[in-house]
Enzyme design. Structure first.
Site, PDB file in Angstrom:
ATOM      1  N   ASP A  31     -78.004 -71.207 -23.651  1.00 53.93           N
ATOM      2  CA  ASP A  31     -78.057 -72.285 -22.661  1.00 53.93           C
ATOM      3  C   ASP A  31     -77.565 -71.707 -21.335  1.00 53.93           C
ATOM      4  O   ASP A  31     -77.145 -70.558 -21.260  1.00 53.93           O
ATOM      5  CB  ASP A  31     -77.243 -73.515 -23.115  1.00 53.93           C
ATOM      6  CG  ASP A  31     -77.729 -74.778 -22.406  1.00 53.93           C
ATOM      7  OD1 ASP A  31     -78.476 -74.652 -21.402  1.00 53.93           O
ATOM      8  OD2 ASP A  31     -77.381 -75.889 -22.826  1.00 53.93           O
ATOM      9  N   TRP A  32     -77.625 -72.529 -20.309  1.00 61.65           N
ATOM     10  CA  TRP A  32     -77.313 -72.106 -18.939  1.00 61.65           C
ATOM     11  C   TRP A  32     -75.922 -71.453 -18.893  1.00 61.65           C
ATOM     12  O   TRP A  32     -74.928 -72.149 -19.076  1.00 61.65           O
ATOM     13  CB  TRP A  32     -77.369 -73.348 -18.043  1.00 61.65           C
ATOM     14  CG  TRP A  32     -77.112 -73.144 -16.599  1.00 61.65           C
ATOM     15  CD1 TRP A  32     -75.930 -72.774 -16.011  1.00 61.65           C
ATOM     16  CD2 TRP A  32     -78.045 -73.342 -15.528  1.00 61.65           C
ATOM     17  NE1 TRP A  32     -76.069 -72.726 -14.663  1.00 61.65           N
ATOM     18  CE2 TRP A  32     -77.357 -73.070 -14.329  1.00 61.65           C
ATOM     19  CE3 TRP A  32     -79.379 -73.718 -15.470  1.00 61.65           C
ATOM     20  CZ2 TRP A  32     -77.971 -73.189 -13.077  1.00 61.65           C
ATOM     21  CZ3 TRP A  32     -79.987 -73.838 -14.222  1.00 61.65           C
ATOM     22  CH2 TRP A  32     -79.290 -73.562 -13.052  1.00 61.65           C
TER      23      TRP A  32
END
Ligand code: BGC
Length: 719
Positions: free
Chosen positions: A267-268
């Site tokens: 994820d980010w």
């Protein structure tokens, strides 16, 4: 390309070229690309050089055929080996035509609607140049304080799994290479992100492996069984280890056990976030843990690109690990047909034609009409055409009804409730705000009160602003904002019939509204056509049919409250309120205000004659359950007939009820239908303490009804 050619391509790549394929950055870091991304700091602070940006193998968040064509062309000109870029984006509930939020789509209990919404979202995004969507989000949720409950279909593992499959089918179709109107899907967030403690975003998740496998993992697995191409790692820890560096979860369960050989993306910034978690000392260690765990692409931080080369040179990481990751990325590009056609579906002409076209809006309307849930109705709805109606509230004339993650959808394109009701309602109608989302002026209240005095019926349009849910949108108080509760109190004084429509991204604590209102319609964030669908329900041309897929608590103090809970050794007997040493609160019922599966209609349904075909069943001999449902009201309606099971005695304790099957049926007034469900031994299996997945012989109760609470009952034994 065939597999041999791909392997040949990999062979020709330098180590730097390989790791570049494993980096994903937002579009605006790329020179000349349109600024669509959002980034926390300048490139230097991130440790990303212009060369890294220009070489990186995939782009996040860019859309628009013209921009994507331009960037792909300039990238291909510079690419030594002619490897195209992958464009990924968060297409969560529509692209330009916005559908109801996923939690609302779940409440339709209509898998066809979910599939269609994904198919249209895919088509609009694909012509705008996108290749991959970061959807479906299938996290199981039990805590409405968490803002991201709006992105999932709810609290049930079985239902979430069916929706996960439907979304994947809709996004991907059956042939990604040929069908350029589809996207590769990326199921997220693996794993158990929905169990963040206290409902606080990004917070710790800690649970037994049995609980993880029994409730949290099935929906991700279902998406993969449906052929979902990608998986996104979650932000949270799982048993003490951040998912992005969790070898047991990623290599163990995802890759080895489930044989997932698609692309796994972080994820980010979640690889670098291992440092803040206290699971890695620096970027290099974070890269080491993530690549060993099997994460292929790193999103938005440069731990891989900066440290994998030295980790290989020093011998700590085997180059084979990088080769595997790169191969998977190349294979995905190939599957999408990008080597032959790097521009794939990107087409400015079709983009103009398709985005927000009439057919897509129609589908969004149908989805919204099926997603609204009638929570209460003392007969005030549908509105009588001869009555004078005052529509009052911040959502009376508000376009903020798309909900969080509405991609390139624009509020201005949304059909607002006020104008839609004006168009449809033949009686006298006034529209006033009464207050803002969380503020009220004396003038607003005065105007609303004056309008209410002139009316026979009040319709209040209330709710949360869309940024009160979604990522980073956790709340500890999930009631309506105080200004709106004050509006309810003030208008209640007039003693007029009052219906409320609520626009929100989570189950709310409805204290201050539910008892005060004669009707409550849950509209969620209904998307582009939301106002039209809600207006049709209010005026009665559409009969509401949504059913809750997440329990509504009595108050936030009860959270988490969900239907498939266990019984405890001291269950409370509601008829004996004075007992102290039982599992209960002294200030609240145990039961939620509104249970899973609940929802009303403008007609009524009667359930009768539940029969179980045999007292006994076996693996070889399934049984059937029949129930007769009659439409006892005066108009046609859709009922969702739900079947639950309780395994009376288990090696580990079993939930009070578990949804095992359901059927949506359409009944004319007076019509009755016998619905038949088949129960097989497979449906009775669960994870034992040694994690084996099997059924136990013994007594099972079976419940059929309109929701998880109000059911008829039968029983059988598994032998
Ligand atoms: C979210 C993901 C999303 C990603 C890319 C993250 O903050 O958790 O769900 O796909 O950003 O935008």
């Amino acid at each position: 390309m065939d597999q041999k050619q791909i392997a040949g391509l990999l062979n020709e790549m330098t180590l730097e070229e390989k790791v570049a394929q494993l980096l994903q950055l937002t579009a605006h870091l790329h020179e000349g690309a349109e600024d669509k991304g959002q980034i926390t700091g300048p490139k230097e602070e991130m440790g990303v050089t212009a060369e890294m940006v220009n070489a990186s193998g995939s782009v996040l968040g860019l859309s628009g055929a013209a921009s994507i064509i331009a960037l792909q062309k300039s990238y291909m000109e510079k690419s030594r080996l002619g490897i195209p870029l992958l464009f990924m984006a968060d297409v969560i509930h529509g692209f330009k035509t916005i559908f109801p939020i996923p939690l609302a789509l779940g409440c339709s209990w209509d898998l066809g609607v979910a599939e269609k919404s994904a198919e249209i979202a895919a088509k609009e995004s694909a012509v705008s140049g996108i290749h991959v969507t970061f959807a479906p989000m299938v996290d199981l949720v039990r805590d409405p304080r968490w803002g991201r409950v709006m992105e999932t279909t709810g609290e049930d593992p079985y239902l979430n799994s069916l929706f996960a499959r439907a979304f994947v089918r809709g996004y991907q179709g059956s042939n990604l290479a040929e069908d350029k109107d589809r996207l590769a899907a990326c199921v997220k967030h693996f794993a158990a992100y929905g169990a963040a403690e206290g409902g606080r975003d990004y917070n710790t998740v800690d649970m037994s492996e049995r609980q993880l496998r029994e409730y949290y993992l099935p929906a991700y697995k279902a998406a993969l069984e449906e052929g979902c191409e990608m998986v996104m790692a979650s932000f949270n820890t799982v048993d003490g280890i951040p998912a992005s560096g969790n070898e047991k979860l990623m290599r163990g369960i995802l890759r080895d056990e489930w044989n997932f050989d698609g692309v796994l993306i972080s994820d980010w910034a979640s690889i670098r976030e291992m440092i803040a978690h206290g699971a890695a000392e620096d970027d290099c260690e974070a890269a080491y843990r993530a690549i060993r765990a099997g994460v292929d692409i790193e999103m938005m931080t440069p731990c891989y690109v900066r440290h994998l080369p030295q980790l290989i040179e020093s011998g700590r990481v085997d180059e084979e690990l990088i080769d595997e990751a790169v191969l998977r990325v190349l294979q995905l590009k190939n599957k999408l047909g990008l080597f032959e056609n790097p521009l794939r579906g990107a087409d400015p002409n079709r983009e103009r034609e398709l985005l927000l076209c009439r057919e897509h809006r129609k589908a969004a309307y149908e989805a919204a009409a099926k997603s609204c849930v009638l929570l209460k109705n003392n007969g005030v709805l549908p509105l009588k055409p001869e009555s004078r109606v005052a529509l009052i509230g911040p959502f009376a004339d508000h376009e903020d009804i798309l909900g969080w993650w509405s991609c390139v959808g624009e509020k201005e394109d949304a059909v607002k409730l006020g104008p839609a009701l004006q168009e449809r309602f033949t009686g006298k109608l006034s529209v006033t705000a009464g207050c803002g989302i969380d503020s009220m002026t004396a003038e607003q209240l005065e105007a609303a009160t004056a309008a209410a005095r002139e009316a026979d019926v009040l319709v209040l349009a209330l709710g949360e602003a869309s940024d009160m849910s979604g990522e980073g949108g956790s709340r500890t108080d999930i009631t309506l904002p105080e200004a709106q509760l004050e509006l309810v109190r003030q208008l209640k004084r007039l003693g007029k019939p009052m219906a409320a429509v609520i626009f929100n991204g989570r189950p709310l604590d409805l204290n201050g509204l539910f008892d005060e209102s004669d009707a409550v319609l849950e509209a969620w964030f209904p998307g582009t056509e939301g106002g039209a669908a809600v207006a049709d329900i209010l005026t009665g041309s559409v009969n509401p049919s949504g059913r809750l897929t997440m329990s509504f608590p009595q108050s936030v103090g009860q959270v988490p409250v969900y239907y498939n809970a266990f019984n405890t050794g001291r269950p409370m007997d509601p008829s004996k309120t004075g007992e102290r040493y039982v599992s209960k609160y002294i200030d609240s019922p145990n039961e939620p205000l509104l249970p899973f599966g609940y929802g009303l209609s403008y007609t009524t349904f009667d359930y009768s004659g539940l029969t179980v075909s045999s007292d006994e069943m076996s693996a070889e001999q399934p049984l059937t359950v029949n129930v007769t449902v009659t439409n006892t009201g005066a108009r046609a309606g859709v009922e969702t007939v739900q079947l639950y099971i309780r395994d009376a005695v288990g090696e580990v304790v079993r939930p009070l009820r578990e949804l095992k099957a359901f059927e949506r049926i359409d009944l004319q007034p007076g019509e009755c239908r016998t619905v038949t469900f088949t129960i097989t031994e497979e449906q009775l299996r669960y994870h034992h303490s040694d994690l084996s997945f099997a059924s136990d012989p013994g007594l099972f109760q079976v419940f059929v009804g309109p929701n998880s609470r109000d059911t008829l009952e039968g029983a059988f034994r598994l032998i």
